[in-house]
Write an enzyme that holds these catalytic residues in place. Structure first.
Site, short mmCIF file in Angstrom:
data_model
loop_
_atom_site.label_atom_id
_atom_site.label_comp_id
_atom_site.label_asym_id
_atom_site.label_seq_id
_atom_site.Cartn_x
_atom_site.Cartn_y
_atom_site.Cartn_z
N CYS A 21 -21.95 -36.97 33.05
CA CYS A 21 -22.51 -36.69 31.94
C CYS A 21 -23.96 -35.94 32.21
CB CYS A 21 -22.74 -38.02 30.95
SG CYS A 21 -23.81 -38.95 32.17
N CYS A 24 -26.49 -37.35 34.75
CA CYS A 24 -26.19 -37.23 36.11
C CYS A 24 -26.82 -36.10 36.47
CB CYS A 24 -24.60 -37.22 36.28
SG CYS A 24 -23.67 -38.68 35.63
N ASP A 445 -25.93 -9.35 16.38
CA ASP A 445 -25.74 -8.08 16.92
C ASP A 445 -25.13 -7.20 15.88
OD1 ASP A 445 -25.56 -6.05 18.97
OD2 ASP A 445 -23.27 -6.45 18.84
#
Length: 764
Positions: A21, A24, A445
């Site tokens: 996760c 971590c 864009d």
């Protein structure tokens, strides 16, 4: 982290293993940054740590620091180990162990669950077969969860892994006690299908189906998540594959050409680029002139005219004549390599959303442990004996491990992504969804997103007494012999409106000005009549004394002022008209932008094109002039996204080009047009297969709906536990009651997720 690299610092990228996760990743990052002279950024999505370290620090010390935190780290492999035809197979290997673990666990778990829930299948000594099948699942199948739980324990934290490990081991442990020392192991033992609430010492109850089922369901969720997460680094690979693979290098005689791999190019080498070929590396044109299609990198559809002394960029396409280019930058110094680094930096800096279940578990697990300990203490304190006290405490741990929790996210994702695929929306992973709920700004864009990205005919203006159809037909016939993108747009429009075009002789490209030739018009009353035709800049016609009338001059200036590209057309000694081409706006863009506003989102137009063109497009689709950002260099788009984020905006970016990739990765939510480049698609969070801006609206709506469904699922996955915990603490937990509660919760979660199939799109 400061993005400027200290020249005294060395750089290394560590490949990490063992993370489950985002917490971590944060833990590893903190551990590395505690070392003197070390600055590290850990990317949970790509499972890599980008580390800058001083001379006194060894790479072994970096690896040791990661391992001390309870995770694995490895130095990068040599380039030869990562490339080649087998690359695709290598990429699948990291998730192969998880897939194997899932398959074996599923095969073993199905009969265990079936026997526990169906009394008709409970033959003599069925409980021992259940133990034989379930034990490998709980011990070997759930090993990643046990390992992560141990790591969490060492660091004083808890996640969903802690909850899974605690619950499955408690269920297995109690089942072993009941089978070997209680009454559950006797021949003829059954779990009757009775939803009764009664007190027992627990010695006749086994919970193997809960332990095996939870393990398998959550392994399935992790597998699908890992499979999508592995794609995060594919943007960099796709970028590097854009460049030319071989290049024709000129020898010292200036004539001999030798084909060599592009890696062998050196600065100041001369190389040849023929029409249609990619330019091998950044350089300067030494001989020749051409139009270069840079849309792959810049995203803008109008080609760039280049001649002697003009710079060119690697990976762009030569659309016109033969060029001889002198290499000025090679390898990691090229603009393409710099863009790859921008994408990687954006991915490294992008905050990874921790799984919702982990966050809930961080609160829920300590409560459950305290409640279990309190239950044990209460029963012992009231003199009910060790067996009854221990039974109630373990029951609390067992009921706290929800089967439905493993289904909550994957089922909603499976249905949501499946419905999305039907609508042309590809969602990459669960962490993507949480970004959609707080987005307030959508950066669009221009070319290829709001517009088609392809030059098309916009208008034909004929001079006084001239026929507009004839102007287009003659211009198209002459331009049909050219490969220039503007020429192709005119020729295609002429052919579409008039069918076959007249033949052309003596075609010539007049460098930087246009084209000329003799047109043989068989439809002319005088059979075999020919016309000397000129198409190009007004200056080309003026050289042949064909001056534009004030009316045509005004039309040409108006076209340029409103973002069009205009060419003059003349034949037989007189200027006859003006043809205007432009990047056409997609039919659904204006509607899509109105729908984005209805969702509470602010649209912003971002383009490398000039301000005149950008404002014209914005006005047509309903974007405010203050929200137009024009003349942006490709590498600066990511800076615009960062600036908006710095102002407190939560930014979604919609793009399609290589130049958009870093901005897509930097944005809180990246949406790539499926009609765009592979690099943009890989760097994004959502892919819009149809390339229709209205699909972006549906993508945000579907993502929000899917996220809401996941949250609802998680609520009910935990709600039944909370409701059943008092029964467990009171020693009233019946195995069938626990199984029924789990089954009901799972059915509810699946049914709730299936509602996503009814999601309706706004896009036609």
């Amino acid at each position: 982290m400061d993005t400027h690299t200290d020249p005294t610092q060395q750089q290394v990228e560590l490949a990490l293993t063992g993370m489950t996760c985002a917490s971590c990743a944060n833990r590893i990052e903190r551990k590395l940054n505690k070392l003197d002279g070390v600055t590290a950024t850990v990317n949970y999505a790509t499972e890599k740590a980008k580390v800058s370290y001083a001379e006194g620090v060894s790479t072994d010390a970096l690896v040791a620091a990661v391992e001390a935190a309870g995770y694995g780290a490895a130095l990068p492999k040599p380039p030869s180990a990562e490339g080649g035809a087998d690359g695709a197979g290598d990429e699948a290997d990291p998730i192969a162990p998880l897939r194997n673990r899932l398959v074996v666990s599923a095969v073993l778990s199905v009969p265990v669950i079936a026997m526990a829930m169906a009394p008709a299948l409970q033959f003599d000594n069925w409980q021992w077969l259940s133990l034989t099948l379930a034990a490998p699942v709980v011990v070997w199948g759930a090993w990643p969860f046990h390992k992560a739980a141990w790591t969490n324990l060492r660091h004083g934290t808890s996640t969903m892994d802690t909850l899974i490990s605690l619950g499955t081991l408690a269920a297995l442990g109690w089942s072993l006690y009941a089978l070997f020392w209680g009454t559950a192991g006797v021949t003829g033992m059954t779990h009757p299908f009775e939803l009764t609430i009664e007190r027992s010492d627990g010695s006749g109850n086994i919970y193997l189906e809960a332990a095996a089922g939870v393990t398998t369901f959550i392994l399935a969720g992790r597998y699908f998540e890992q499979r999508s997460k592995r794609r995060a680094g594919a943007a960099l690979k796709a970028l590097l594959e854009l460049g030319a693979k071989e290049v024709a290098v000129l020898g010292p005689d200036g004539v001999t050409e030798t084909k060599v791999p592009v890696e062998q190019l050196a600065v100041d080498d001369l190389f040849v680029v023929r029409p249609g070929e990619k330019i091998a590396t950044d350089g300067v044109v030494e001989r020749g002139s051409s139009a270069v299609d840079a849309s792959m990198l810049t995203g803008e559809s109008v080609p760039v005219e280049v001649g002697e002394g003009d710079p060119v960029v690697g990976a762009t396409v030569n659309a016109g004549g033969r060029l001889v280019v002198r290499a000025t930058r090679v390898g990691g110094d090229t603009q393409l390599a710099q863009m790859a680094r921008l994408v990687e930096d954006a991915q490294n800096g992008k905050a990874q959303v921790q799984r919702l279940a982990d966050r809930i578990s961080g609160i829920f697990v300590p409560i459950v442990i305290v409640l279990a300990a309190g239950t044990l203490g209460f029963w012992l304190g009231t003199g009910n004996g060790l067996a009854a006290a221990f039974t109630a405490a373990v029951a609390v741990l067992i009921i706290a491990c929800p089967c439905a929790l493993g289904l909550a996210t994957p089922t909603a994702l499976m249905v949501g992504t499946g419905r999305g695929a039907q609508l042309g929306i590809l969602i990459k992973g669960p962490e993507v969804l949480e970004s959609t709920r707080s987005v307030d700004t959508v950066v669009l864009d221009k070319t290829g997103t709001v517009t088609t990205g392809k030059m098309t005919l916009r208008d034909v203006i004929a001079g006084e007494g001239e026929d507009a159809a004839e102007v287009l037909r003659y211009a198209g016939a002459l331009e049909d012999a050219s490969e220039h993108p503007i020429a192709r747009a005119i020729a295609d429009a002429a052919r579409e409106q008039h069918g076959d075009l007249p033949a052309v002789e003596d075609f010539a490209n007049v460098e930087g000005l246009g084209v000329q030739g003799v047109l043989l018009d068989g439809t002319d009353p005088a059979e075999g009549a020919s016309h000397a035709v000129l198409v190009g800049r007004p200056r080309l016609l003026e050289e042949w004394s064909q001056h534009l009338s004030p009316e045509l001059t005004s039309a040409l200036e108006d076209a340029q002022r409103t973002g069009g590209t205009a060419v003059a057309v003349g034949w037989d000694g007189r200027a006859r008209g003006v043809v205007v081409v432009a990047d056409a706006i997609k039919p659904t863009s204006a509607t899509a932008i109105a729908q984005l506003r209805e969702l509470g989102l602010r649209p912003v137009l971002l383009t490398g094109d000039n301000a005149v063109v950008a404002r014209t497009v914005a006005a047509e689709v309903g974007i405010d002039e203050v929200d137009v950002i024009a003349d942006v260099l490709p590498a600066d788009k990511v800076d615009v996204v960062k600036r908006l984020q710095g102002e407190g905006k939560v930014v979604a970016m919609v793009g399609d080009g290589v130049n958009d990739a870093a901005a897509l990765a930097q944005a809180d939510l990246g949406l790539a047009m499926g009609t765009g480049t592979d690099v943009a698609i890989e760097a994004s969070d959502l892919t819009l297969v149809r390339g229709d801006l209205q699909v972006a609206v549906d993508a945000i709506r579907l993502s929000r709906r899917t996220l809401a469904t996941i949250k609802g699922n998680l609520f009910w996955a935990f709600a039944y536990n909370v409701a059943a915990l008092p029964l467990a603490a009171a020693g009233l937990l019946n195995p069938m009651l626990a199984g029924a509660a789990m089954a009901f919760s799972s059915v509810f979660v699946v049914s709730n997720s299936l509602r996503l199939r009814r999601f309706r799109a706004t896009a036609a």
